[in-house]
Design an enzyme around this catalytic site. Sequence first.
Site, mmCIF file in Angstrom:
data_model
loop_
_atom_site.group_PDB
_atom_site.id
_atom_site.type_symbol
_atom_site.label_atom_id
_atom_site.label_comp_id
_atom_site.label_asym_id
_atom_site.label_seq_id
_atom_site.Cartn_x
_atom_site.Cartn_y
_atom_site.Cartn_z
ATOM 1 N N THR A 46 61.216 56.452 -40.158
ATOM 2 C CA THR A 46 60.524 56.516 -41.438
ATOM 3 C C THR A 46 61.275 57.382 -42.442
ATOM 4 O O THR A 46 61.155 57.188 -43.653
ATOM 5 C CB THR A 46 59.094 57.037 -41.231
ATOM 6 O OG1 THR A 46 58.426 56.196 -40.294
ATOM 7 C CG2 THR A 46 58.297 57.066 -42.520
ATOM 8 N N TYR A 127 61.725 56.980 -27.166
ATOM 9 C CA TYR A 127 61.151 56.026 -28.120
ATOM 10 C C TYR A 127 61.362 54.627 -27.568
ATOM 11 O O TYR A 127 62.478 54.095 -27.570
ATOM 12 C CB TYR A 127 61.838 56.208 -29.469
ATOM 13 C CG TYR A 127 61.223 55.439 -30.628
ATOM 14 C CD1 TYR A 127 60.059 54.677 -30.495
ATOM 15 C CD2 TYR A 127 61.816 55.487 -31.889
ATOM 16 C CE1 TYR A 127 59.514 53.990 -31.564
ATOM 17 C CE2 TYR A 127 61.280 54.809 -32.976
ATOM 18 C CZ TYR A 127 60.135 54.056 -32.805
ATOM 19 O OH TYR A 127 59.598 53.374 -33.865
ATOM 20 N N LYS A 155 57.162 57.670 -27.067
ATOM 21 C CA LYS A 155 56.560 57.006 -28.214
ATOM 22 C C LYS A 155 56.527 55.531 -27.855
ATOM 23 O O LYS A 155 57.560 54.868 -27.772
ATOM 24 C CB LYS A 155 57.361 57.247 -29.496
ATOM 25 C CG LYS A 155 56.751 56.543 -30.706
ATOM 26 C CD LYS A 155 57.545 56.784 -31.985
ATOM 27 C CE LYS A 155 56.907 56.013 -33.145
ATOM 28 N NZ LYS A 155 57.682 56.175 -34.408
ATOM 29 N N ILE A 198 52.362 58.928 -33.016
ATOM 30 C CA ILE A 198 53.323 59.222 -34.082
ATOM 31 C C ILE A 198 53.186 58.090 -35.078
ATOM 32 O O ILE A 198 53.568 56.946 -34.799
ATOM 33 C CB ILE A 198 54.763 59.311 -33.530
ATOM 34 C CG1 ILE A 198 54.881 60.459 -32.524
ATOM 35 C CG2 ILE A 198 55.762 59.505 -34.666
ATOM 36 C CD1 ILE A 198 56.225 60.532 -31.818
#
Length: 283
Positions: A46, A127, A155, A198
């Site tokens: 992001t 992730y 994540k 998240i």
Amino acid sequence: MTLSGVYVPLVTPFDAAGGIALDAVERLAHEVLDDGAAGIVALGTTGEPASLTADERRGVLDVVGGVCRERSAPLVVGASTQDALDALAGTGATAALAVVPPFVRPGEDGVVAHFAHLTGPVPLVVYHIPYRTGQALSAGALRRIAALPHVIGVKHAVGGIDADTVDLLADPPADFAVLGGDDLFISPLLALGAQGAILASAHFATKSFVELVDAWRTDPVRARELGGRLAALSNAVFTAPNPTVVKALLHAQGRIPTPDVRLPLLAADPALVAEAVRISQGW
């Protein structure tokens, strides 16, 4: 270290001259922590880290690290290579968010070996996002990764709720945090037992996302109602590549100086932004 609650992966706001608006970075960090976020993720997807120079990345990390130290809040930093991980020494980072190796599809054994080898000054949150990396991981592979002493969580962003997700959360590894990473599906993942999330969407309605995590532990009726409403917000801010709508909405709210993104991203369609503005007004 145990991770739980809502972590907000901050955008990197740009000023009118195209540089990073570090004052806006600092302000956003304080805002989400004021509204109950458990911690912050810096230089995640992001934050457009691939479009930033090394000096710009250090500037962001210095500012966000300073806020987190001041607020005694955990700071997770995107770092997927050994060099990036080593560079976190002395930055105040409490964990690194390391993506499953993308594109090469090394197989489950290769992924486990990669994370066994990738060690540094802070523990890892893996992730797992197979629709971007091209590498699927079974619940069994995730349990092998969870057994690594320097890995503290995942994540988990597999694009929905699949059989391996159900399997993993039916018998979760001890001392291993499963954090939702698909904003649209966070409520059902929490219902299955995820410890937190998240979420780029949590730039907005931060208090309500925090409430959602707590409600799935204490008040499932409230959690179902709240989760449905928040899913509409998440859907609106992900109608174009992340973080284009997020930044446009933050700009519309007067929280960052421009909605600008850097290539290869392009500005979101104004109609999509207008819809996100409309939905966000309900919060």
